[in-house]
Design a protein around this motif. Structure first.
Motif, PDB file in Angstrom:
ATOM      1  N   MET A   1      -3.587 -44.711  89.721  1.00 51.80           N
ATOM      2  CA  MET A   1      -4.584 -43.974  90.490  1.00 51.80           C
ATOM      3  C   MET A   1      -4.557 -42.495  90.112  1.00 51.80           C
ATOM      4  SD  MET A   1      -6.758 -44.644  93.014  1.00 51.80           S
ATOM      5  CE  MET A   1      -8.078 -43.532  92.736  1.00 51.80           C
ATOM      6  N   ALA A   2      -3.381 -41.946  89.839  1.00 49.29           N
ATOM      7  CA  ALA A   2      -3.297 -40.528  89.486  1.00 49.29           C
ATOM      8  C   ALA A   2      -4.110 -40.234  88.227  1.00 49.29           C
ATOM      9  CB  ALA A   2      -1.843 -40.107  89.303  1.00 49.29           C
ATOM     10  N   GLU A   3      -4.070 -41.157  87.263  1.00 49.70           N
ATOM     11  CA  GLU A   3      -4.836 -40.964  86.031  1.00 49.70           C
ATOM     12  C   GLU A   3      -6.334 -40.954  86.323  1.00 49.70           C
ATOM     13  OE1 GLU A   3      -2.484 -43.456  86.296  1.00 49.70           O
ATOM     14  OE2 GLU A   3      -0.899 -42.420  85.215  1.00 49.70           O
ATOM     15  N   ARG A   4      -6.760 -41.832  87.223  1.00 53.09           N
ATOM     16  CA  ARG A   4      -8.186 -41.880  87.588  1.00 53.09           C
ATOM     17  C   ARG A   4      -8.606 -40.580  88.264  1.00 53.09           C
ATOM     18  NH1 ARG A   4      -9.460 -47.365  90.630  1.00 53.09           N
ATOM     19  NH2 ARG A   4     -11.598 -46.639  90.354  1.00 53.09           N
ATOM     20  N   LEU A   5      -7.729 -40.057  89.121  1.00 54.21           N
ATOM     21  CA  LEU A   5      -8.060 -38.814  89.812  1.00 54.21           C
ATOM     22  C   LEU A   5      -8.048 -37.631  88.842  1.00 54.21           C
ATOM     23  CD1 LEU A   5      -6.264 -39.127  93.257  1.00 54.21           C
ATOM     24  CD2 LEU A   5      -8.584 -39.767  92.616  1.00 54.21           C
ATOM     25  N   ALA A   6      -7.138 -37.632  87.885  1.00 50.33           N
ATOM     26  CA  ALA A   6      -7.134 -36.573  86.871  1.00 50.33           C
ATOM     27  C   ALA A   6      -8.444 -36.618  86.091  1.00 50.33           C
ATOM     28  CB  ALA A   6      -5.938 -36.732  85.939  1.00 50.33           C
ATOM     29  N   GLY A   7      -8.970 -37.817  85.898  1.00 53.65           N
ATOM     30  CA  GLY A   7     -10.244 -37.978  85.208  1.00 53.65           C
ATOM     31  C   GLY A   7     -11.409 -37.351  85.954  1.00 53.65           C
ATOM     32  N   VAL A   8     -11.276 -37.192  87.265  1.00 46.62           N
ATOM     33  CA  VAL A   8     -12.327 -36.562  88.062  1.00 46.62           C
ATOM     34  C   VAL A   8     -12.558 -35.135  87.574  1.00 46.62           C
ATOM     35  CG1 VAL A   8     -12.885 -35.686  90.385  1.00 46.62           C
ATOM     36  CG2 VAL A   8     -12.000 -38.008  90.096  1.00 46.62           C
ATOM     37  N   ILE A   9     -11.496 -34.462  87.169  1.00 48.07           N
ATOM     38  CA  ILE A   9     -11.625 -33.085  86.683  1.00 48.07           C
ATOM     39  C   ILE A   9     -12.574 -33.058  85.484  1.00 48.07           C
ATOM     40  CG2 ILE A   9     -10.400 -31.136  85.641  1.00 48.07           C
ATOM     41  CD1 ILE A   9      -7.909 -32.053  87.265  1.00 48.07           C
ATOM     42  N   THR A  10     -12.380 -33.989  84.564  1.00 45.83           N
ATOM     43  CA  THR A  10     -13.220 -34.056  83.371  1.00 45.83           C
ATOM     44  C   THR A  10     -14.611 -34.579  83.701  1.00 45.83           C
ATOM     45  OG1 THR A  10     -11.242 -34.491  82.072  1.00 45.83           O
ATOM     46  CG2 THR A  10     -13.341 -34.970  81.025  1.00 45.83           C
ATOM     47  N   GLU A  11     -14.677 -35.688  84.437  1.00 43.92           N
ATOM     48  CA  GLU A  11     -15.960 -36.319  84.758  1.00 43.92           C
ATOM     49  C   GLU A  11     -16.887 -35.396  85.537  1.00 43.92           C
ATOM     50  OE1 GLU A  11     -14.968 -39.881  86.892  1.00 43.92           O
ATOM     51  OE2 GLU A  11     -13.735 -40.620  85.238  1.00 43.92           O
ATOM     52  N   ALA A  13     -16.707 -32.179  85.476  1.00 40.85           N
ATOM     53  CA  ALA A  13     -16.749 -30.904  84.745  1.00 40.85           C
ATOM     54  C   ALA A  13     -16.201 -29.747  85.592  1.00 40.85           C
ATOM     55  CB  ALA A  13     -18.160 -30.606  84.254  1.00 40.85           C
ATOM     56  N   LEU A  14     -15.060 -30.006  86.237  1.00 35.86           N
ATOM     57  CA  LEU A  14     -14.431 -28.976  87.056  1.00 35.86           C
ATOM     58  C   LEU A  14     -13.629 -28.039  86.157  1.00 35.86           C
ATOM     59  CD1 LEU A  14     -13.130 -31.193  89.997  1.00 35.86           C
ATOM     60  CD2 LEU A  14     -15.217 -29.852  89.904  1.00 35.86           C
ATOM     61  N   SER A  15     -13.630 -26.770  86.494  1.00 35.68           N
ATOM     62  CA  SER A  15     -12.859 -25.800  85.727  1.00 35.68           C
ATOM     63  C   SER A  15     -11.692 -25.316  86.576  1.00 35.68           C
ATOM     64  CB  SER A  15     -13.759 -24.631  85.330  1.00 35.68           C
ATOM     65  OG  SER A  15     -14.301 -24.026  86.480  1.00 35.68           O
ATOM     66  N   VAL A  16     -10.784 -24.588  85.946  1.00 42.61           N
ATOM     67  CA  VAL A  16      -9.647 -24.032  86.671  1.00 42.61           C
ATOM     68  C   VAL A  16     -10.176 -23.148  87.796  1.00 42.61           C
ATOM     69  CG1 VAL A  16      -7.633 -22.519  86.485  1.00 42.61           C
ATOM     70  CG2 VAL A  16      -8.124 -24.177  84.672  1.00 42.61           C
ATOM     71  N   GLY A  17      -9.644 -23.357  88.996  1.00 41.54           N
ATOM     72  CA  GLY A  17     -10.089 -22.607  90.171  1.00 41.54           C
ATOM     73  C   GLY A  17     -11.138 -23.320  90.997  1.00 41.54           C
ATOM     74  N   LEU A  49      -1.497 -29.913  87.947  1.00 41.01           N
ATOM     75  CA  LEU A  49      -2.951 -29.947  87.751  1.00 41.01           C
ATOM     76  C   LEU A  49      -3.721 -29.433  88.960  1.00 41.01           C
ATOM     77  CD1 LEU A  49      -3.412 -33.369  85.925  1.00 41.01           C
ATOM     78  CD2 LEU A  49      -3.445 -31.087  84.929  1.00 41.01           C
ATOM     79  N   LEU A  50      -3.150 -29.638  90.160  1.00 37.98           N
ATOM     80  CA  LEU A  50      -3.834 -29.234  91.384  1.00 37.98           C
ATOM     81  C   LEU A  50      -2.947 -28.332  92.230  1.00 37.98           C
ATOM     82  CD1 LEU A  50      -5.345 -32.643  92.584  1.00 37.98           C
ATOM     83  CD2 LEU A  50      -6.489 -30.830  91.308  1.00 37.98           C
ATOM     84  N   ARG A  62      -5.712 -26.346  89.041  1.00 36.72           N
ATOM     85  CA  ARG A  62      -4.826 -25.312  88.491  1.00 36.72           C
ATOM     86  C   ARG A  62      -4.754 -25.379  86.968  1.00 36.72           C
ATOM     87  NH1 ARG A  62       0.794 -25.104  91.052  1.00 36.72           N
ATOM     88  NH2 ARG A  62       0.744 -23.098  90.011  1.00 36.72           N
ATOM     89  N   ALA A  63      -4.972 -26.576  86.415  1.00 40.80           N
ATOM     90  CA  ALA A  63      -4.912 -26.759  84.965  1.00 40.80           C
ATOM     91  C   ALA A  63      -5.780 -27.945  84.600  1.00 40.80           C
ATOM     92  CB  ALA A  63      -3.477 -27.000  84.514  1.00 40.80           C
ATOM     93  N   LEU A  64      -6.252 -27.964  83.378  1.00 40.74           N
ATOM     94  CA  LEU A  64      -7.064 -29.085  82.905  1.00 40.74           C
ATOM     95  C   LEU A  64      -6.158 -30.139  82.301  1.00 40.74           C
ATOM     96  CD1 LEU A  64      -9.948 -27.082  81.226  1.00 40.74           C
ATOM     97  CD2 LEU A  64      -9.846 -28.003  83.540  1.00 40.74           C
TER      98      LEU A  64
END
Length: 73
Positions: A1-11, A13-17, A49-50, A62-64
């Motif tokens: 599940m953590a990998e799927r949630l990390a994918g949310v950042i990319t999907e 298009a979230l940036s740092v902050g 990452l968060l 916090r990080a991509l």
């Protein structure tokens, strides 16, 4: 599940902050329980990452995530 949630950042298009979706939003989005999402979010916080969520303050990116795909030849 953590990998799927990390994918949310990319999907998404979230940036740092950027503000990360809440556990409630993510549980609806992925069709899993909030405790499952919370455990995965804790892993992403530990990985750096968060940001940590606090009452009245939402998590932020916090990080991509590092790309794990191999480069195409």
């Amino acid at each position: 599940m953590a990998e799927r949630l990390a994918g949310v950042i990319t999907e998404d298009a979230l940036s740092v902050g950027a503000t990360f979706p809440s556990a409630t939003e993510l549980s609806r989005r992925f069709g899993v329980s909030r405790p499952t999402v919370t455990k995965a979010l804790d892993k992403l916080e530990s990985a750096g990452l968060l940001s940590e969520a606090r009452q009245g303050k939402r998590r932020t990116v916090r990080a991509l995530p590092k790309r794990t795909e191999s480069p195409e030849s």
